[in-house]
Design an enzyme around this catalytic site. Structure first.
Site, PDB file in Angstrom:
ATOM      1  N   LEU A   1       0.852  -1.188   0.000  1.00 21.84           N
ATOM      2  CA  LEU A   1       0.000   0.000   0.000  1.00 21.84           C
ATOM      3  C   LEU A   1       0.887   1.238   0.000  1.00 21.84           C
ATOM      4  O   LEU A   1       1.554   1.542   0.986  1.00 21.84           O
ATOM      5  CB  LEU A   1      -0.920  -0.018   1.223  1.00 21.84           C
ATOM      6  CG  LEU A   1      -1.794  -1.278   1.371  1.00 21.84           C
ATOM      7  CD1 LEU A   1      -2.712  -1.135   2.575  1.00 21.84           C
ATOM      8  CD2 LEU A   1      -2.590  -1.544   0.105  1.00 21.84           C
ATOM      9  N   ALA A   2       0.893   1.960  -1.130  1.00 29.86           N
ATOM     10  CA  ALA A   2       1.795   3.101  -1.301  1.00 29.86           C
ATOM     11  C   ALA A   2       1.085   4.281  -1.945  1.00 29.86           C
ATOM     12  O   ALA A   2       1.699   5.080  -2.650  1.00 29.86           O
ATOM     13  CB  ALA A   2       2.996   2.688  -2.155  1.00 29.86           C
TER      14      ALA A   2
ATOM     15  N   GLU B   1      -8.578   2.300  15.590  1.00 25.81           N
ATOM     16  CA  GLU B   1      -7.621   3.359  15.275  1.00 25.81           C
ATOM     17  C   GLU B   1      -7.494   4.298  16.465  1.00 25.81           C
ATOM     18  O   GLU B   1      -8.457   4.529  17.200  1.00 25.81           O
ATOM     19  CB  GLU B   1      -8.067   4.134  14.035  1.00 25.81           C
ATOM     20  CG  GLU B   1      -8.183   3.293  12.777  1.00 25.81           C
ATOM     21  CD  GLU B   1      -6.855   2.693  12.344  1.00 25.81           C
ATOM     22  OE1 GLU B   1      -5.799   3.310  12.620  1.00 25.81           O
ATOM     23  OE2 GLU B   1      -6.866   1.604  11.748  1.00 25.81           O
TER      24      GLU B   1
ATOM     25  N   HIS C   1      48.401  21.386  -6.000  1.00 27.49           N
ATOM     26  CA  HIS C   1      47.724  22.354  -5.143  1.00 27.49           C
ATOM     27  C   HIS C   1      47.250  23.587  -5.911  1.00 27.49           C
ATOM     28  O   HIS C   1      47.853  24.015  -6.879  1.00 27.49           O
ATOM     29  CB  HIS C   1      48.616  22.818  -3.973  1.00 27.49           C
ATOM     30  CG  HIS C   1      50.072  22.728  -4.226  1.00 27.49           C
ATOM     31  ND1 HIS C   1      50.941  22.140  -3.339  1.00 27.49           N
ATOM     32  CD2 HIS C   1      50.836  23.116  -5.273  1.00 27.49           C
ATOM     33  CE1 HIS C   1      52.170  22.181  -3.825  1.00 27.49           C
ATOM     34  NE2 HIS C   1      52.128  22.775  -4.991  1.00 27.49           N
TER      35      HIS C   1
ATOM     36  N   TYR D   1      42.765  24.819 -10.962  1.00 28.94           N
ATOM     37  CA  TYR D   1      41.525  24.395 -11.621  1.00 28.94           C
ATOM     38  C   TYR D   1      41.900  23.798 -12.961  1.00 28.94           C
ATOM     39  O   TYR D   1      42.548  24.454 -13.791  1.00 28.94           O
ATOM     40  CB  TYR D   1      40.551  25.554 -11.840  1.00 28.94           C
ATOM     41  CG  TYR D   1      39.417  25.132 -12.747  1.00 28.94           C
ATOM     42  CD1 TYR D   1      38.429  24.271 -12.283  1.00 28.94           C
ATOM     43  CD2 TYR D   1      39.378  25.532 -14.081  1.00 28.94           C
ATOM     44  CE1 TYR D   1      37.414  23.831 -13.128  1.00 28.94           C
ATOM     45  CE2 TYR D   1      38.363  25.099 -14.929  1.00 28.94           C
ATOM     46  CZ  TYR D   1      37.384  24.246 -14.443  1.00 28.94           C
ATOM     47  OH  TYR D   1      36.389  23.800 -15.280  1.00 28.94           O
TER      48      TYR D   1
ATOM     49  N   ALA E   1      57.033  30.429 -14.477  1.00 33.92           N
ATOM     50  CA  ALA E   1      56.047  30.948 -13.532  1.00 33.92           C
ATOM     51  C   ALA E   1      55.342  32.166 -14.109  1.00 33.92           C
ATOM     52  O   ALA E   1      55.960  33.034 -14.728  1.00 33.92           O
ATOM     53  CB  ALA E   1      56.733  31.304 -12.221  1.00 33.92           C
TER      54      ALA E   1
END
EC number: 2.7.7.23
Length: 468
Positions: free
Chosen positions: A15-16, A159, A366, A369, A426
């Site tokens: 029963l759902a 109930e 380190h 992205y 760099a």
């Protein structure tokens, strides 16, 4: 009615269809997840080992959403109007043409119920040769549940909202699981449908009707932990805590070390190899697979991520990524979908990697992205290396070939290729391809000479190179 001990055909109904108003949610109650699995699917999983002829799920509120999560062996049956559990079973009976058999009826909000208990309930029903059997338990806190009285083969359930003070002091409760003989149930359902005279039809009313004809009995639940039904958020949390503990215990029995079970959350679908250590604050979810001899955590969250043998992931987040054998991730790395780290590679502190392959033994140590990139083997990206992969309209790829080396604060403007063994000074801003074995510096970067060790073998350069 079937004779005592006979094995008549078994049918099952979950029963759902209800909304679950006490959840105070825009989502149907049975769709709420526990350890990554919709509540209703735990109930279906408990029924499946009994091998019913058919397994029906009555859907109603948010029917399409509920249908979408059901496994293939569960047949949805629509209850057009939610008029109570009695009406839900009536709808299910219309989908079962067979005249003889046993119908197992289970509420969809009992995710802790076990196949063992359902089997025992069925055995009790068949051996007693009765028309109906109901699962009950004497609970320390019966709040919200119907109270059960059994007298000479008649079972009456009141109930809680209809119970007197004396009835509320009764702690024997209905757990919403029943076994019925189909002919007896069909007759009783017709009686409550025609004579109840109220908005909702209660399935519990059929027990007294059946009891007067052919006896109804109770079966007492042995493991009270299974009696944790879910009607509100507190009960949801309590049930999930129990399921989480079961999952962790199962992994630990298979050779996984969980340092702090209280703070570790592992969903039911996750696989973990032996001798792996899970540290505190770790969440493993979805289709995540962890190999053997790994260390995961602390404070790590992986979803749909594969971690191969001997890898480590600490203080990091993974979404749809693959971490190769012996690779290292973190601390504080974010692996987004499509990321593949090959054997022995590294993505270190404060790095985000998306839709990128990092070759064997290559390092992104380190503050970087890297998106939409292909990094070869034995490459090293210095701190602050960024791939500028988006021009405002399209994503572009960056290729960094084997043995390449980027200095700190290097920007790579995609599409661009850094050739094998090339070096970037760099602070370089690279908007054109850099040939193999060359050193480029500046903004924009320009080639000034051969890269250090360009005439040496790649193996010599690899041994000489240190991490940035």
């Amino acid at each position: 009615m079937a004779q005592a001990g006979s094995a008549s055909p078994l049918f099952a109904v979950v029963l759902a269809a209800g909304k679950g108003t006490r959840m105070k949610s825009n989502r149907a109650k049975v769709l709420h997840t526990l350890c990554g699995v919709p509540m209703v699917n735990y109930v279906i999983g408990a029924i499946r080992p009994l091998v019913p002829e058919r397994l029906l799920v009555v859907v109603g509120h948010q029917a399409e959403q509920v249908r979408a999560v059901l496994p293939e062996d569960a047949e949805p049956v629509l209850q057009p109007e939610q008029r109570g559990t009695g009406d839900a079973v009536r709808v299910a009976l219309e989908a079962i043409p067979e005249e003889e058999g046993v119908l197992l009826v289970v509420n969809g909000d009992g995710p802790l119920i076990s196949d063992r208990t359902l089997g025992e309930l069925l055995e009790r029903h068949r051996s007693a040769g009765v028309g109906a059997t109901v699962l009950v338990a004497e609970l320390p806190d019966p709040s919200g549940l119907g109270r059960v009285r059994e007298d000479a083969g008649v079972v009456r359930i009141t109930e809680e909202r209809d119970a007197t003070e004396a009835e509320r002091r009764n702690r024997l409760c209905n757990l919403g699981l029943y076994a019925f003989e189909l002919p007896e149930l069909r007759r009783a359902i017709r009686e409550i449908s025609s004579g109840a005279g109220r908005g909702e039809l209660y399935l519990t009313d059929v027990l007294e009707i059946i009891g007067r004809r052919s006896r109804a009995v109770t079966y007492r639940l042995k493991d009270l932990e299974e009696a944790n039904l879910v009607n509100d958020r507190s009960q949801l949390a309590r049930a999930e805590e129990i399921l989480r503990r079961r999952i962790l215990d199962a992994h630990m029995k298979e050779g996984v070390t969980v340092r702090d079970p209280v703070s570790t959350h592992i969903e039911a679908s996750v696989e973990i190899g032996r001798d792996t250590v899970i540290l505190p604050g770790t969440f493993l979810r979805g289709r995540t697979r962890i190999g053997s001899d790994c260390v995961i955590g602390p404070s790590t969250d992986l979803v749909d991520t594969v971690v191969e043998d001997g890898a480590t992931v600490e203080h990091s987040v993974g979404r749809g990524a693959r971490v190769g054998r012996g690779a290292a991730v973190g601390p504080y790395a974010y692996l987004r979908p499509g990321t593949v780290l090959e054997e022995g590679s590294k993505v270190g502190a404060f790095c985000e990697v998306k839709n990128t392959r990092v070759g064997a033994r290559s390092k992104v140590p380190h503050l970087s992205y890297v998106g939409d990139a292909e990094i070869g083997e034995d490459a090293n990206l210095g701190a602050g290396t960024i791939t500028a992969n988006y021009d405002g309209a399209k994503k572009h790829r960056t290729v960094i070939e084997d043995g390449a080396f980027t200095g700190i604060n290097t920007n790579l403007i995609a599409p661009v290729t850094i050739g094998q063994g090339a070096y970037l000074g760099a602070g370089s801003v690279v908007n054109k391809d850099i040939p193999p074995g060359k050193l480029a510096v500046g903004a924009p970067a320009r080639v000034i000479r051969d890269a250090p060790g360009a005439r040496s073998s790649s193996g010599d350069r690899r041994r000489a190179r240190t991490e940035g």
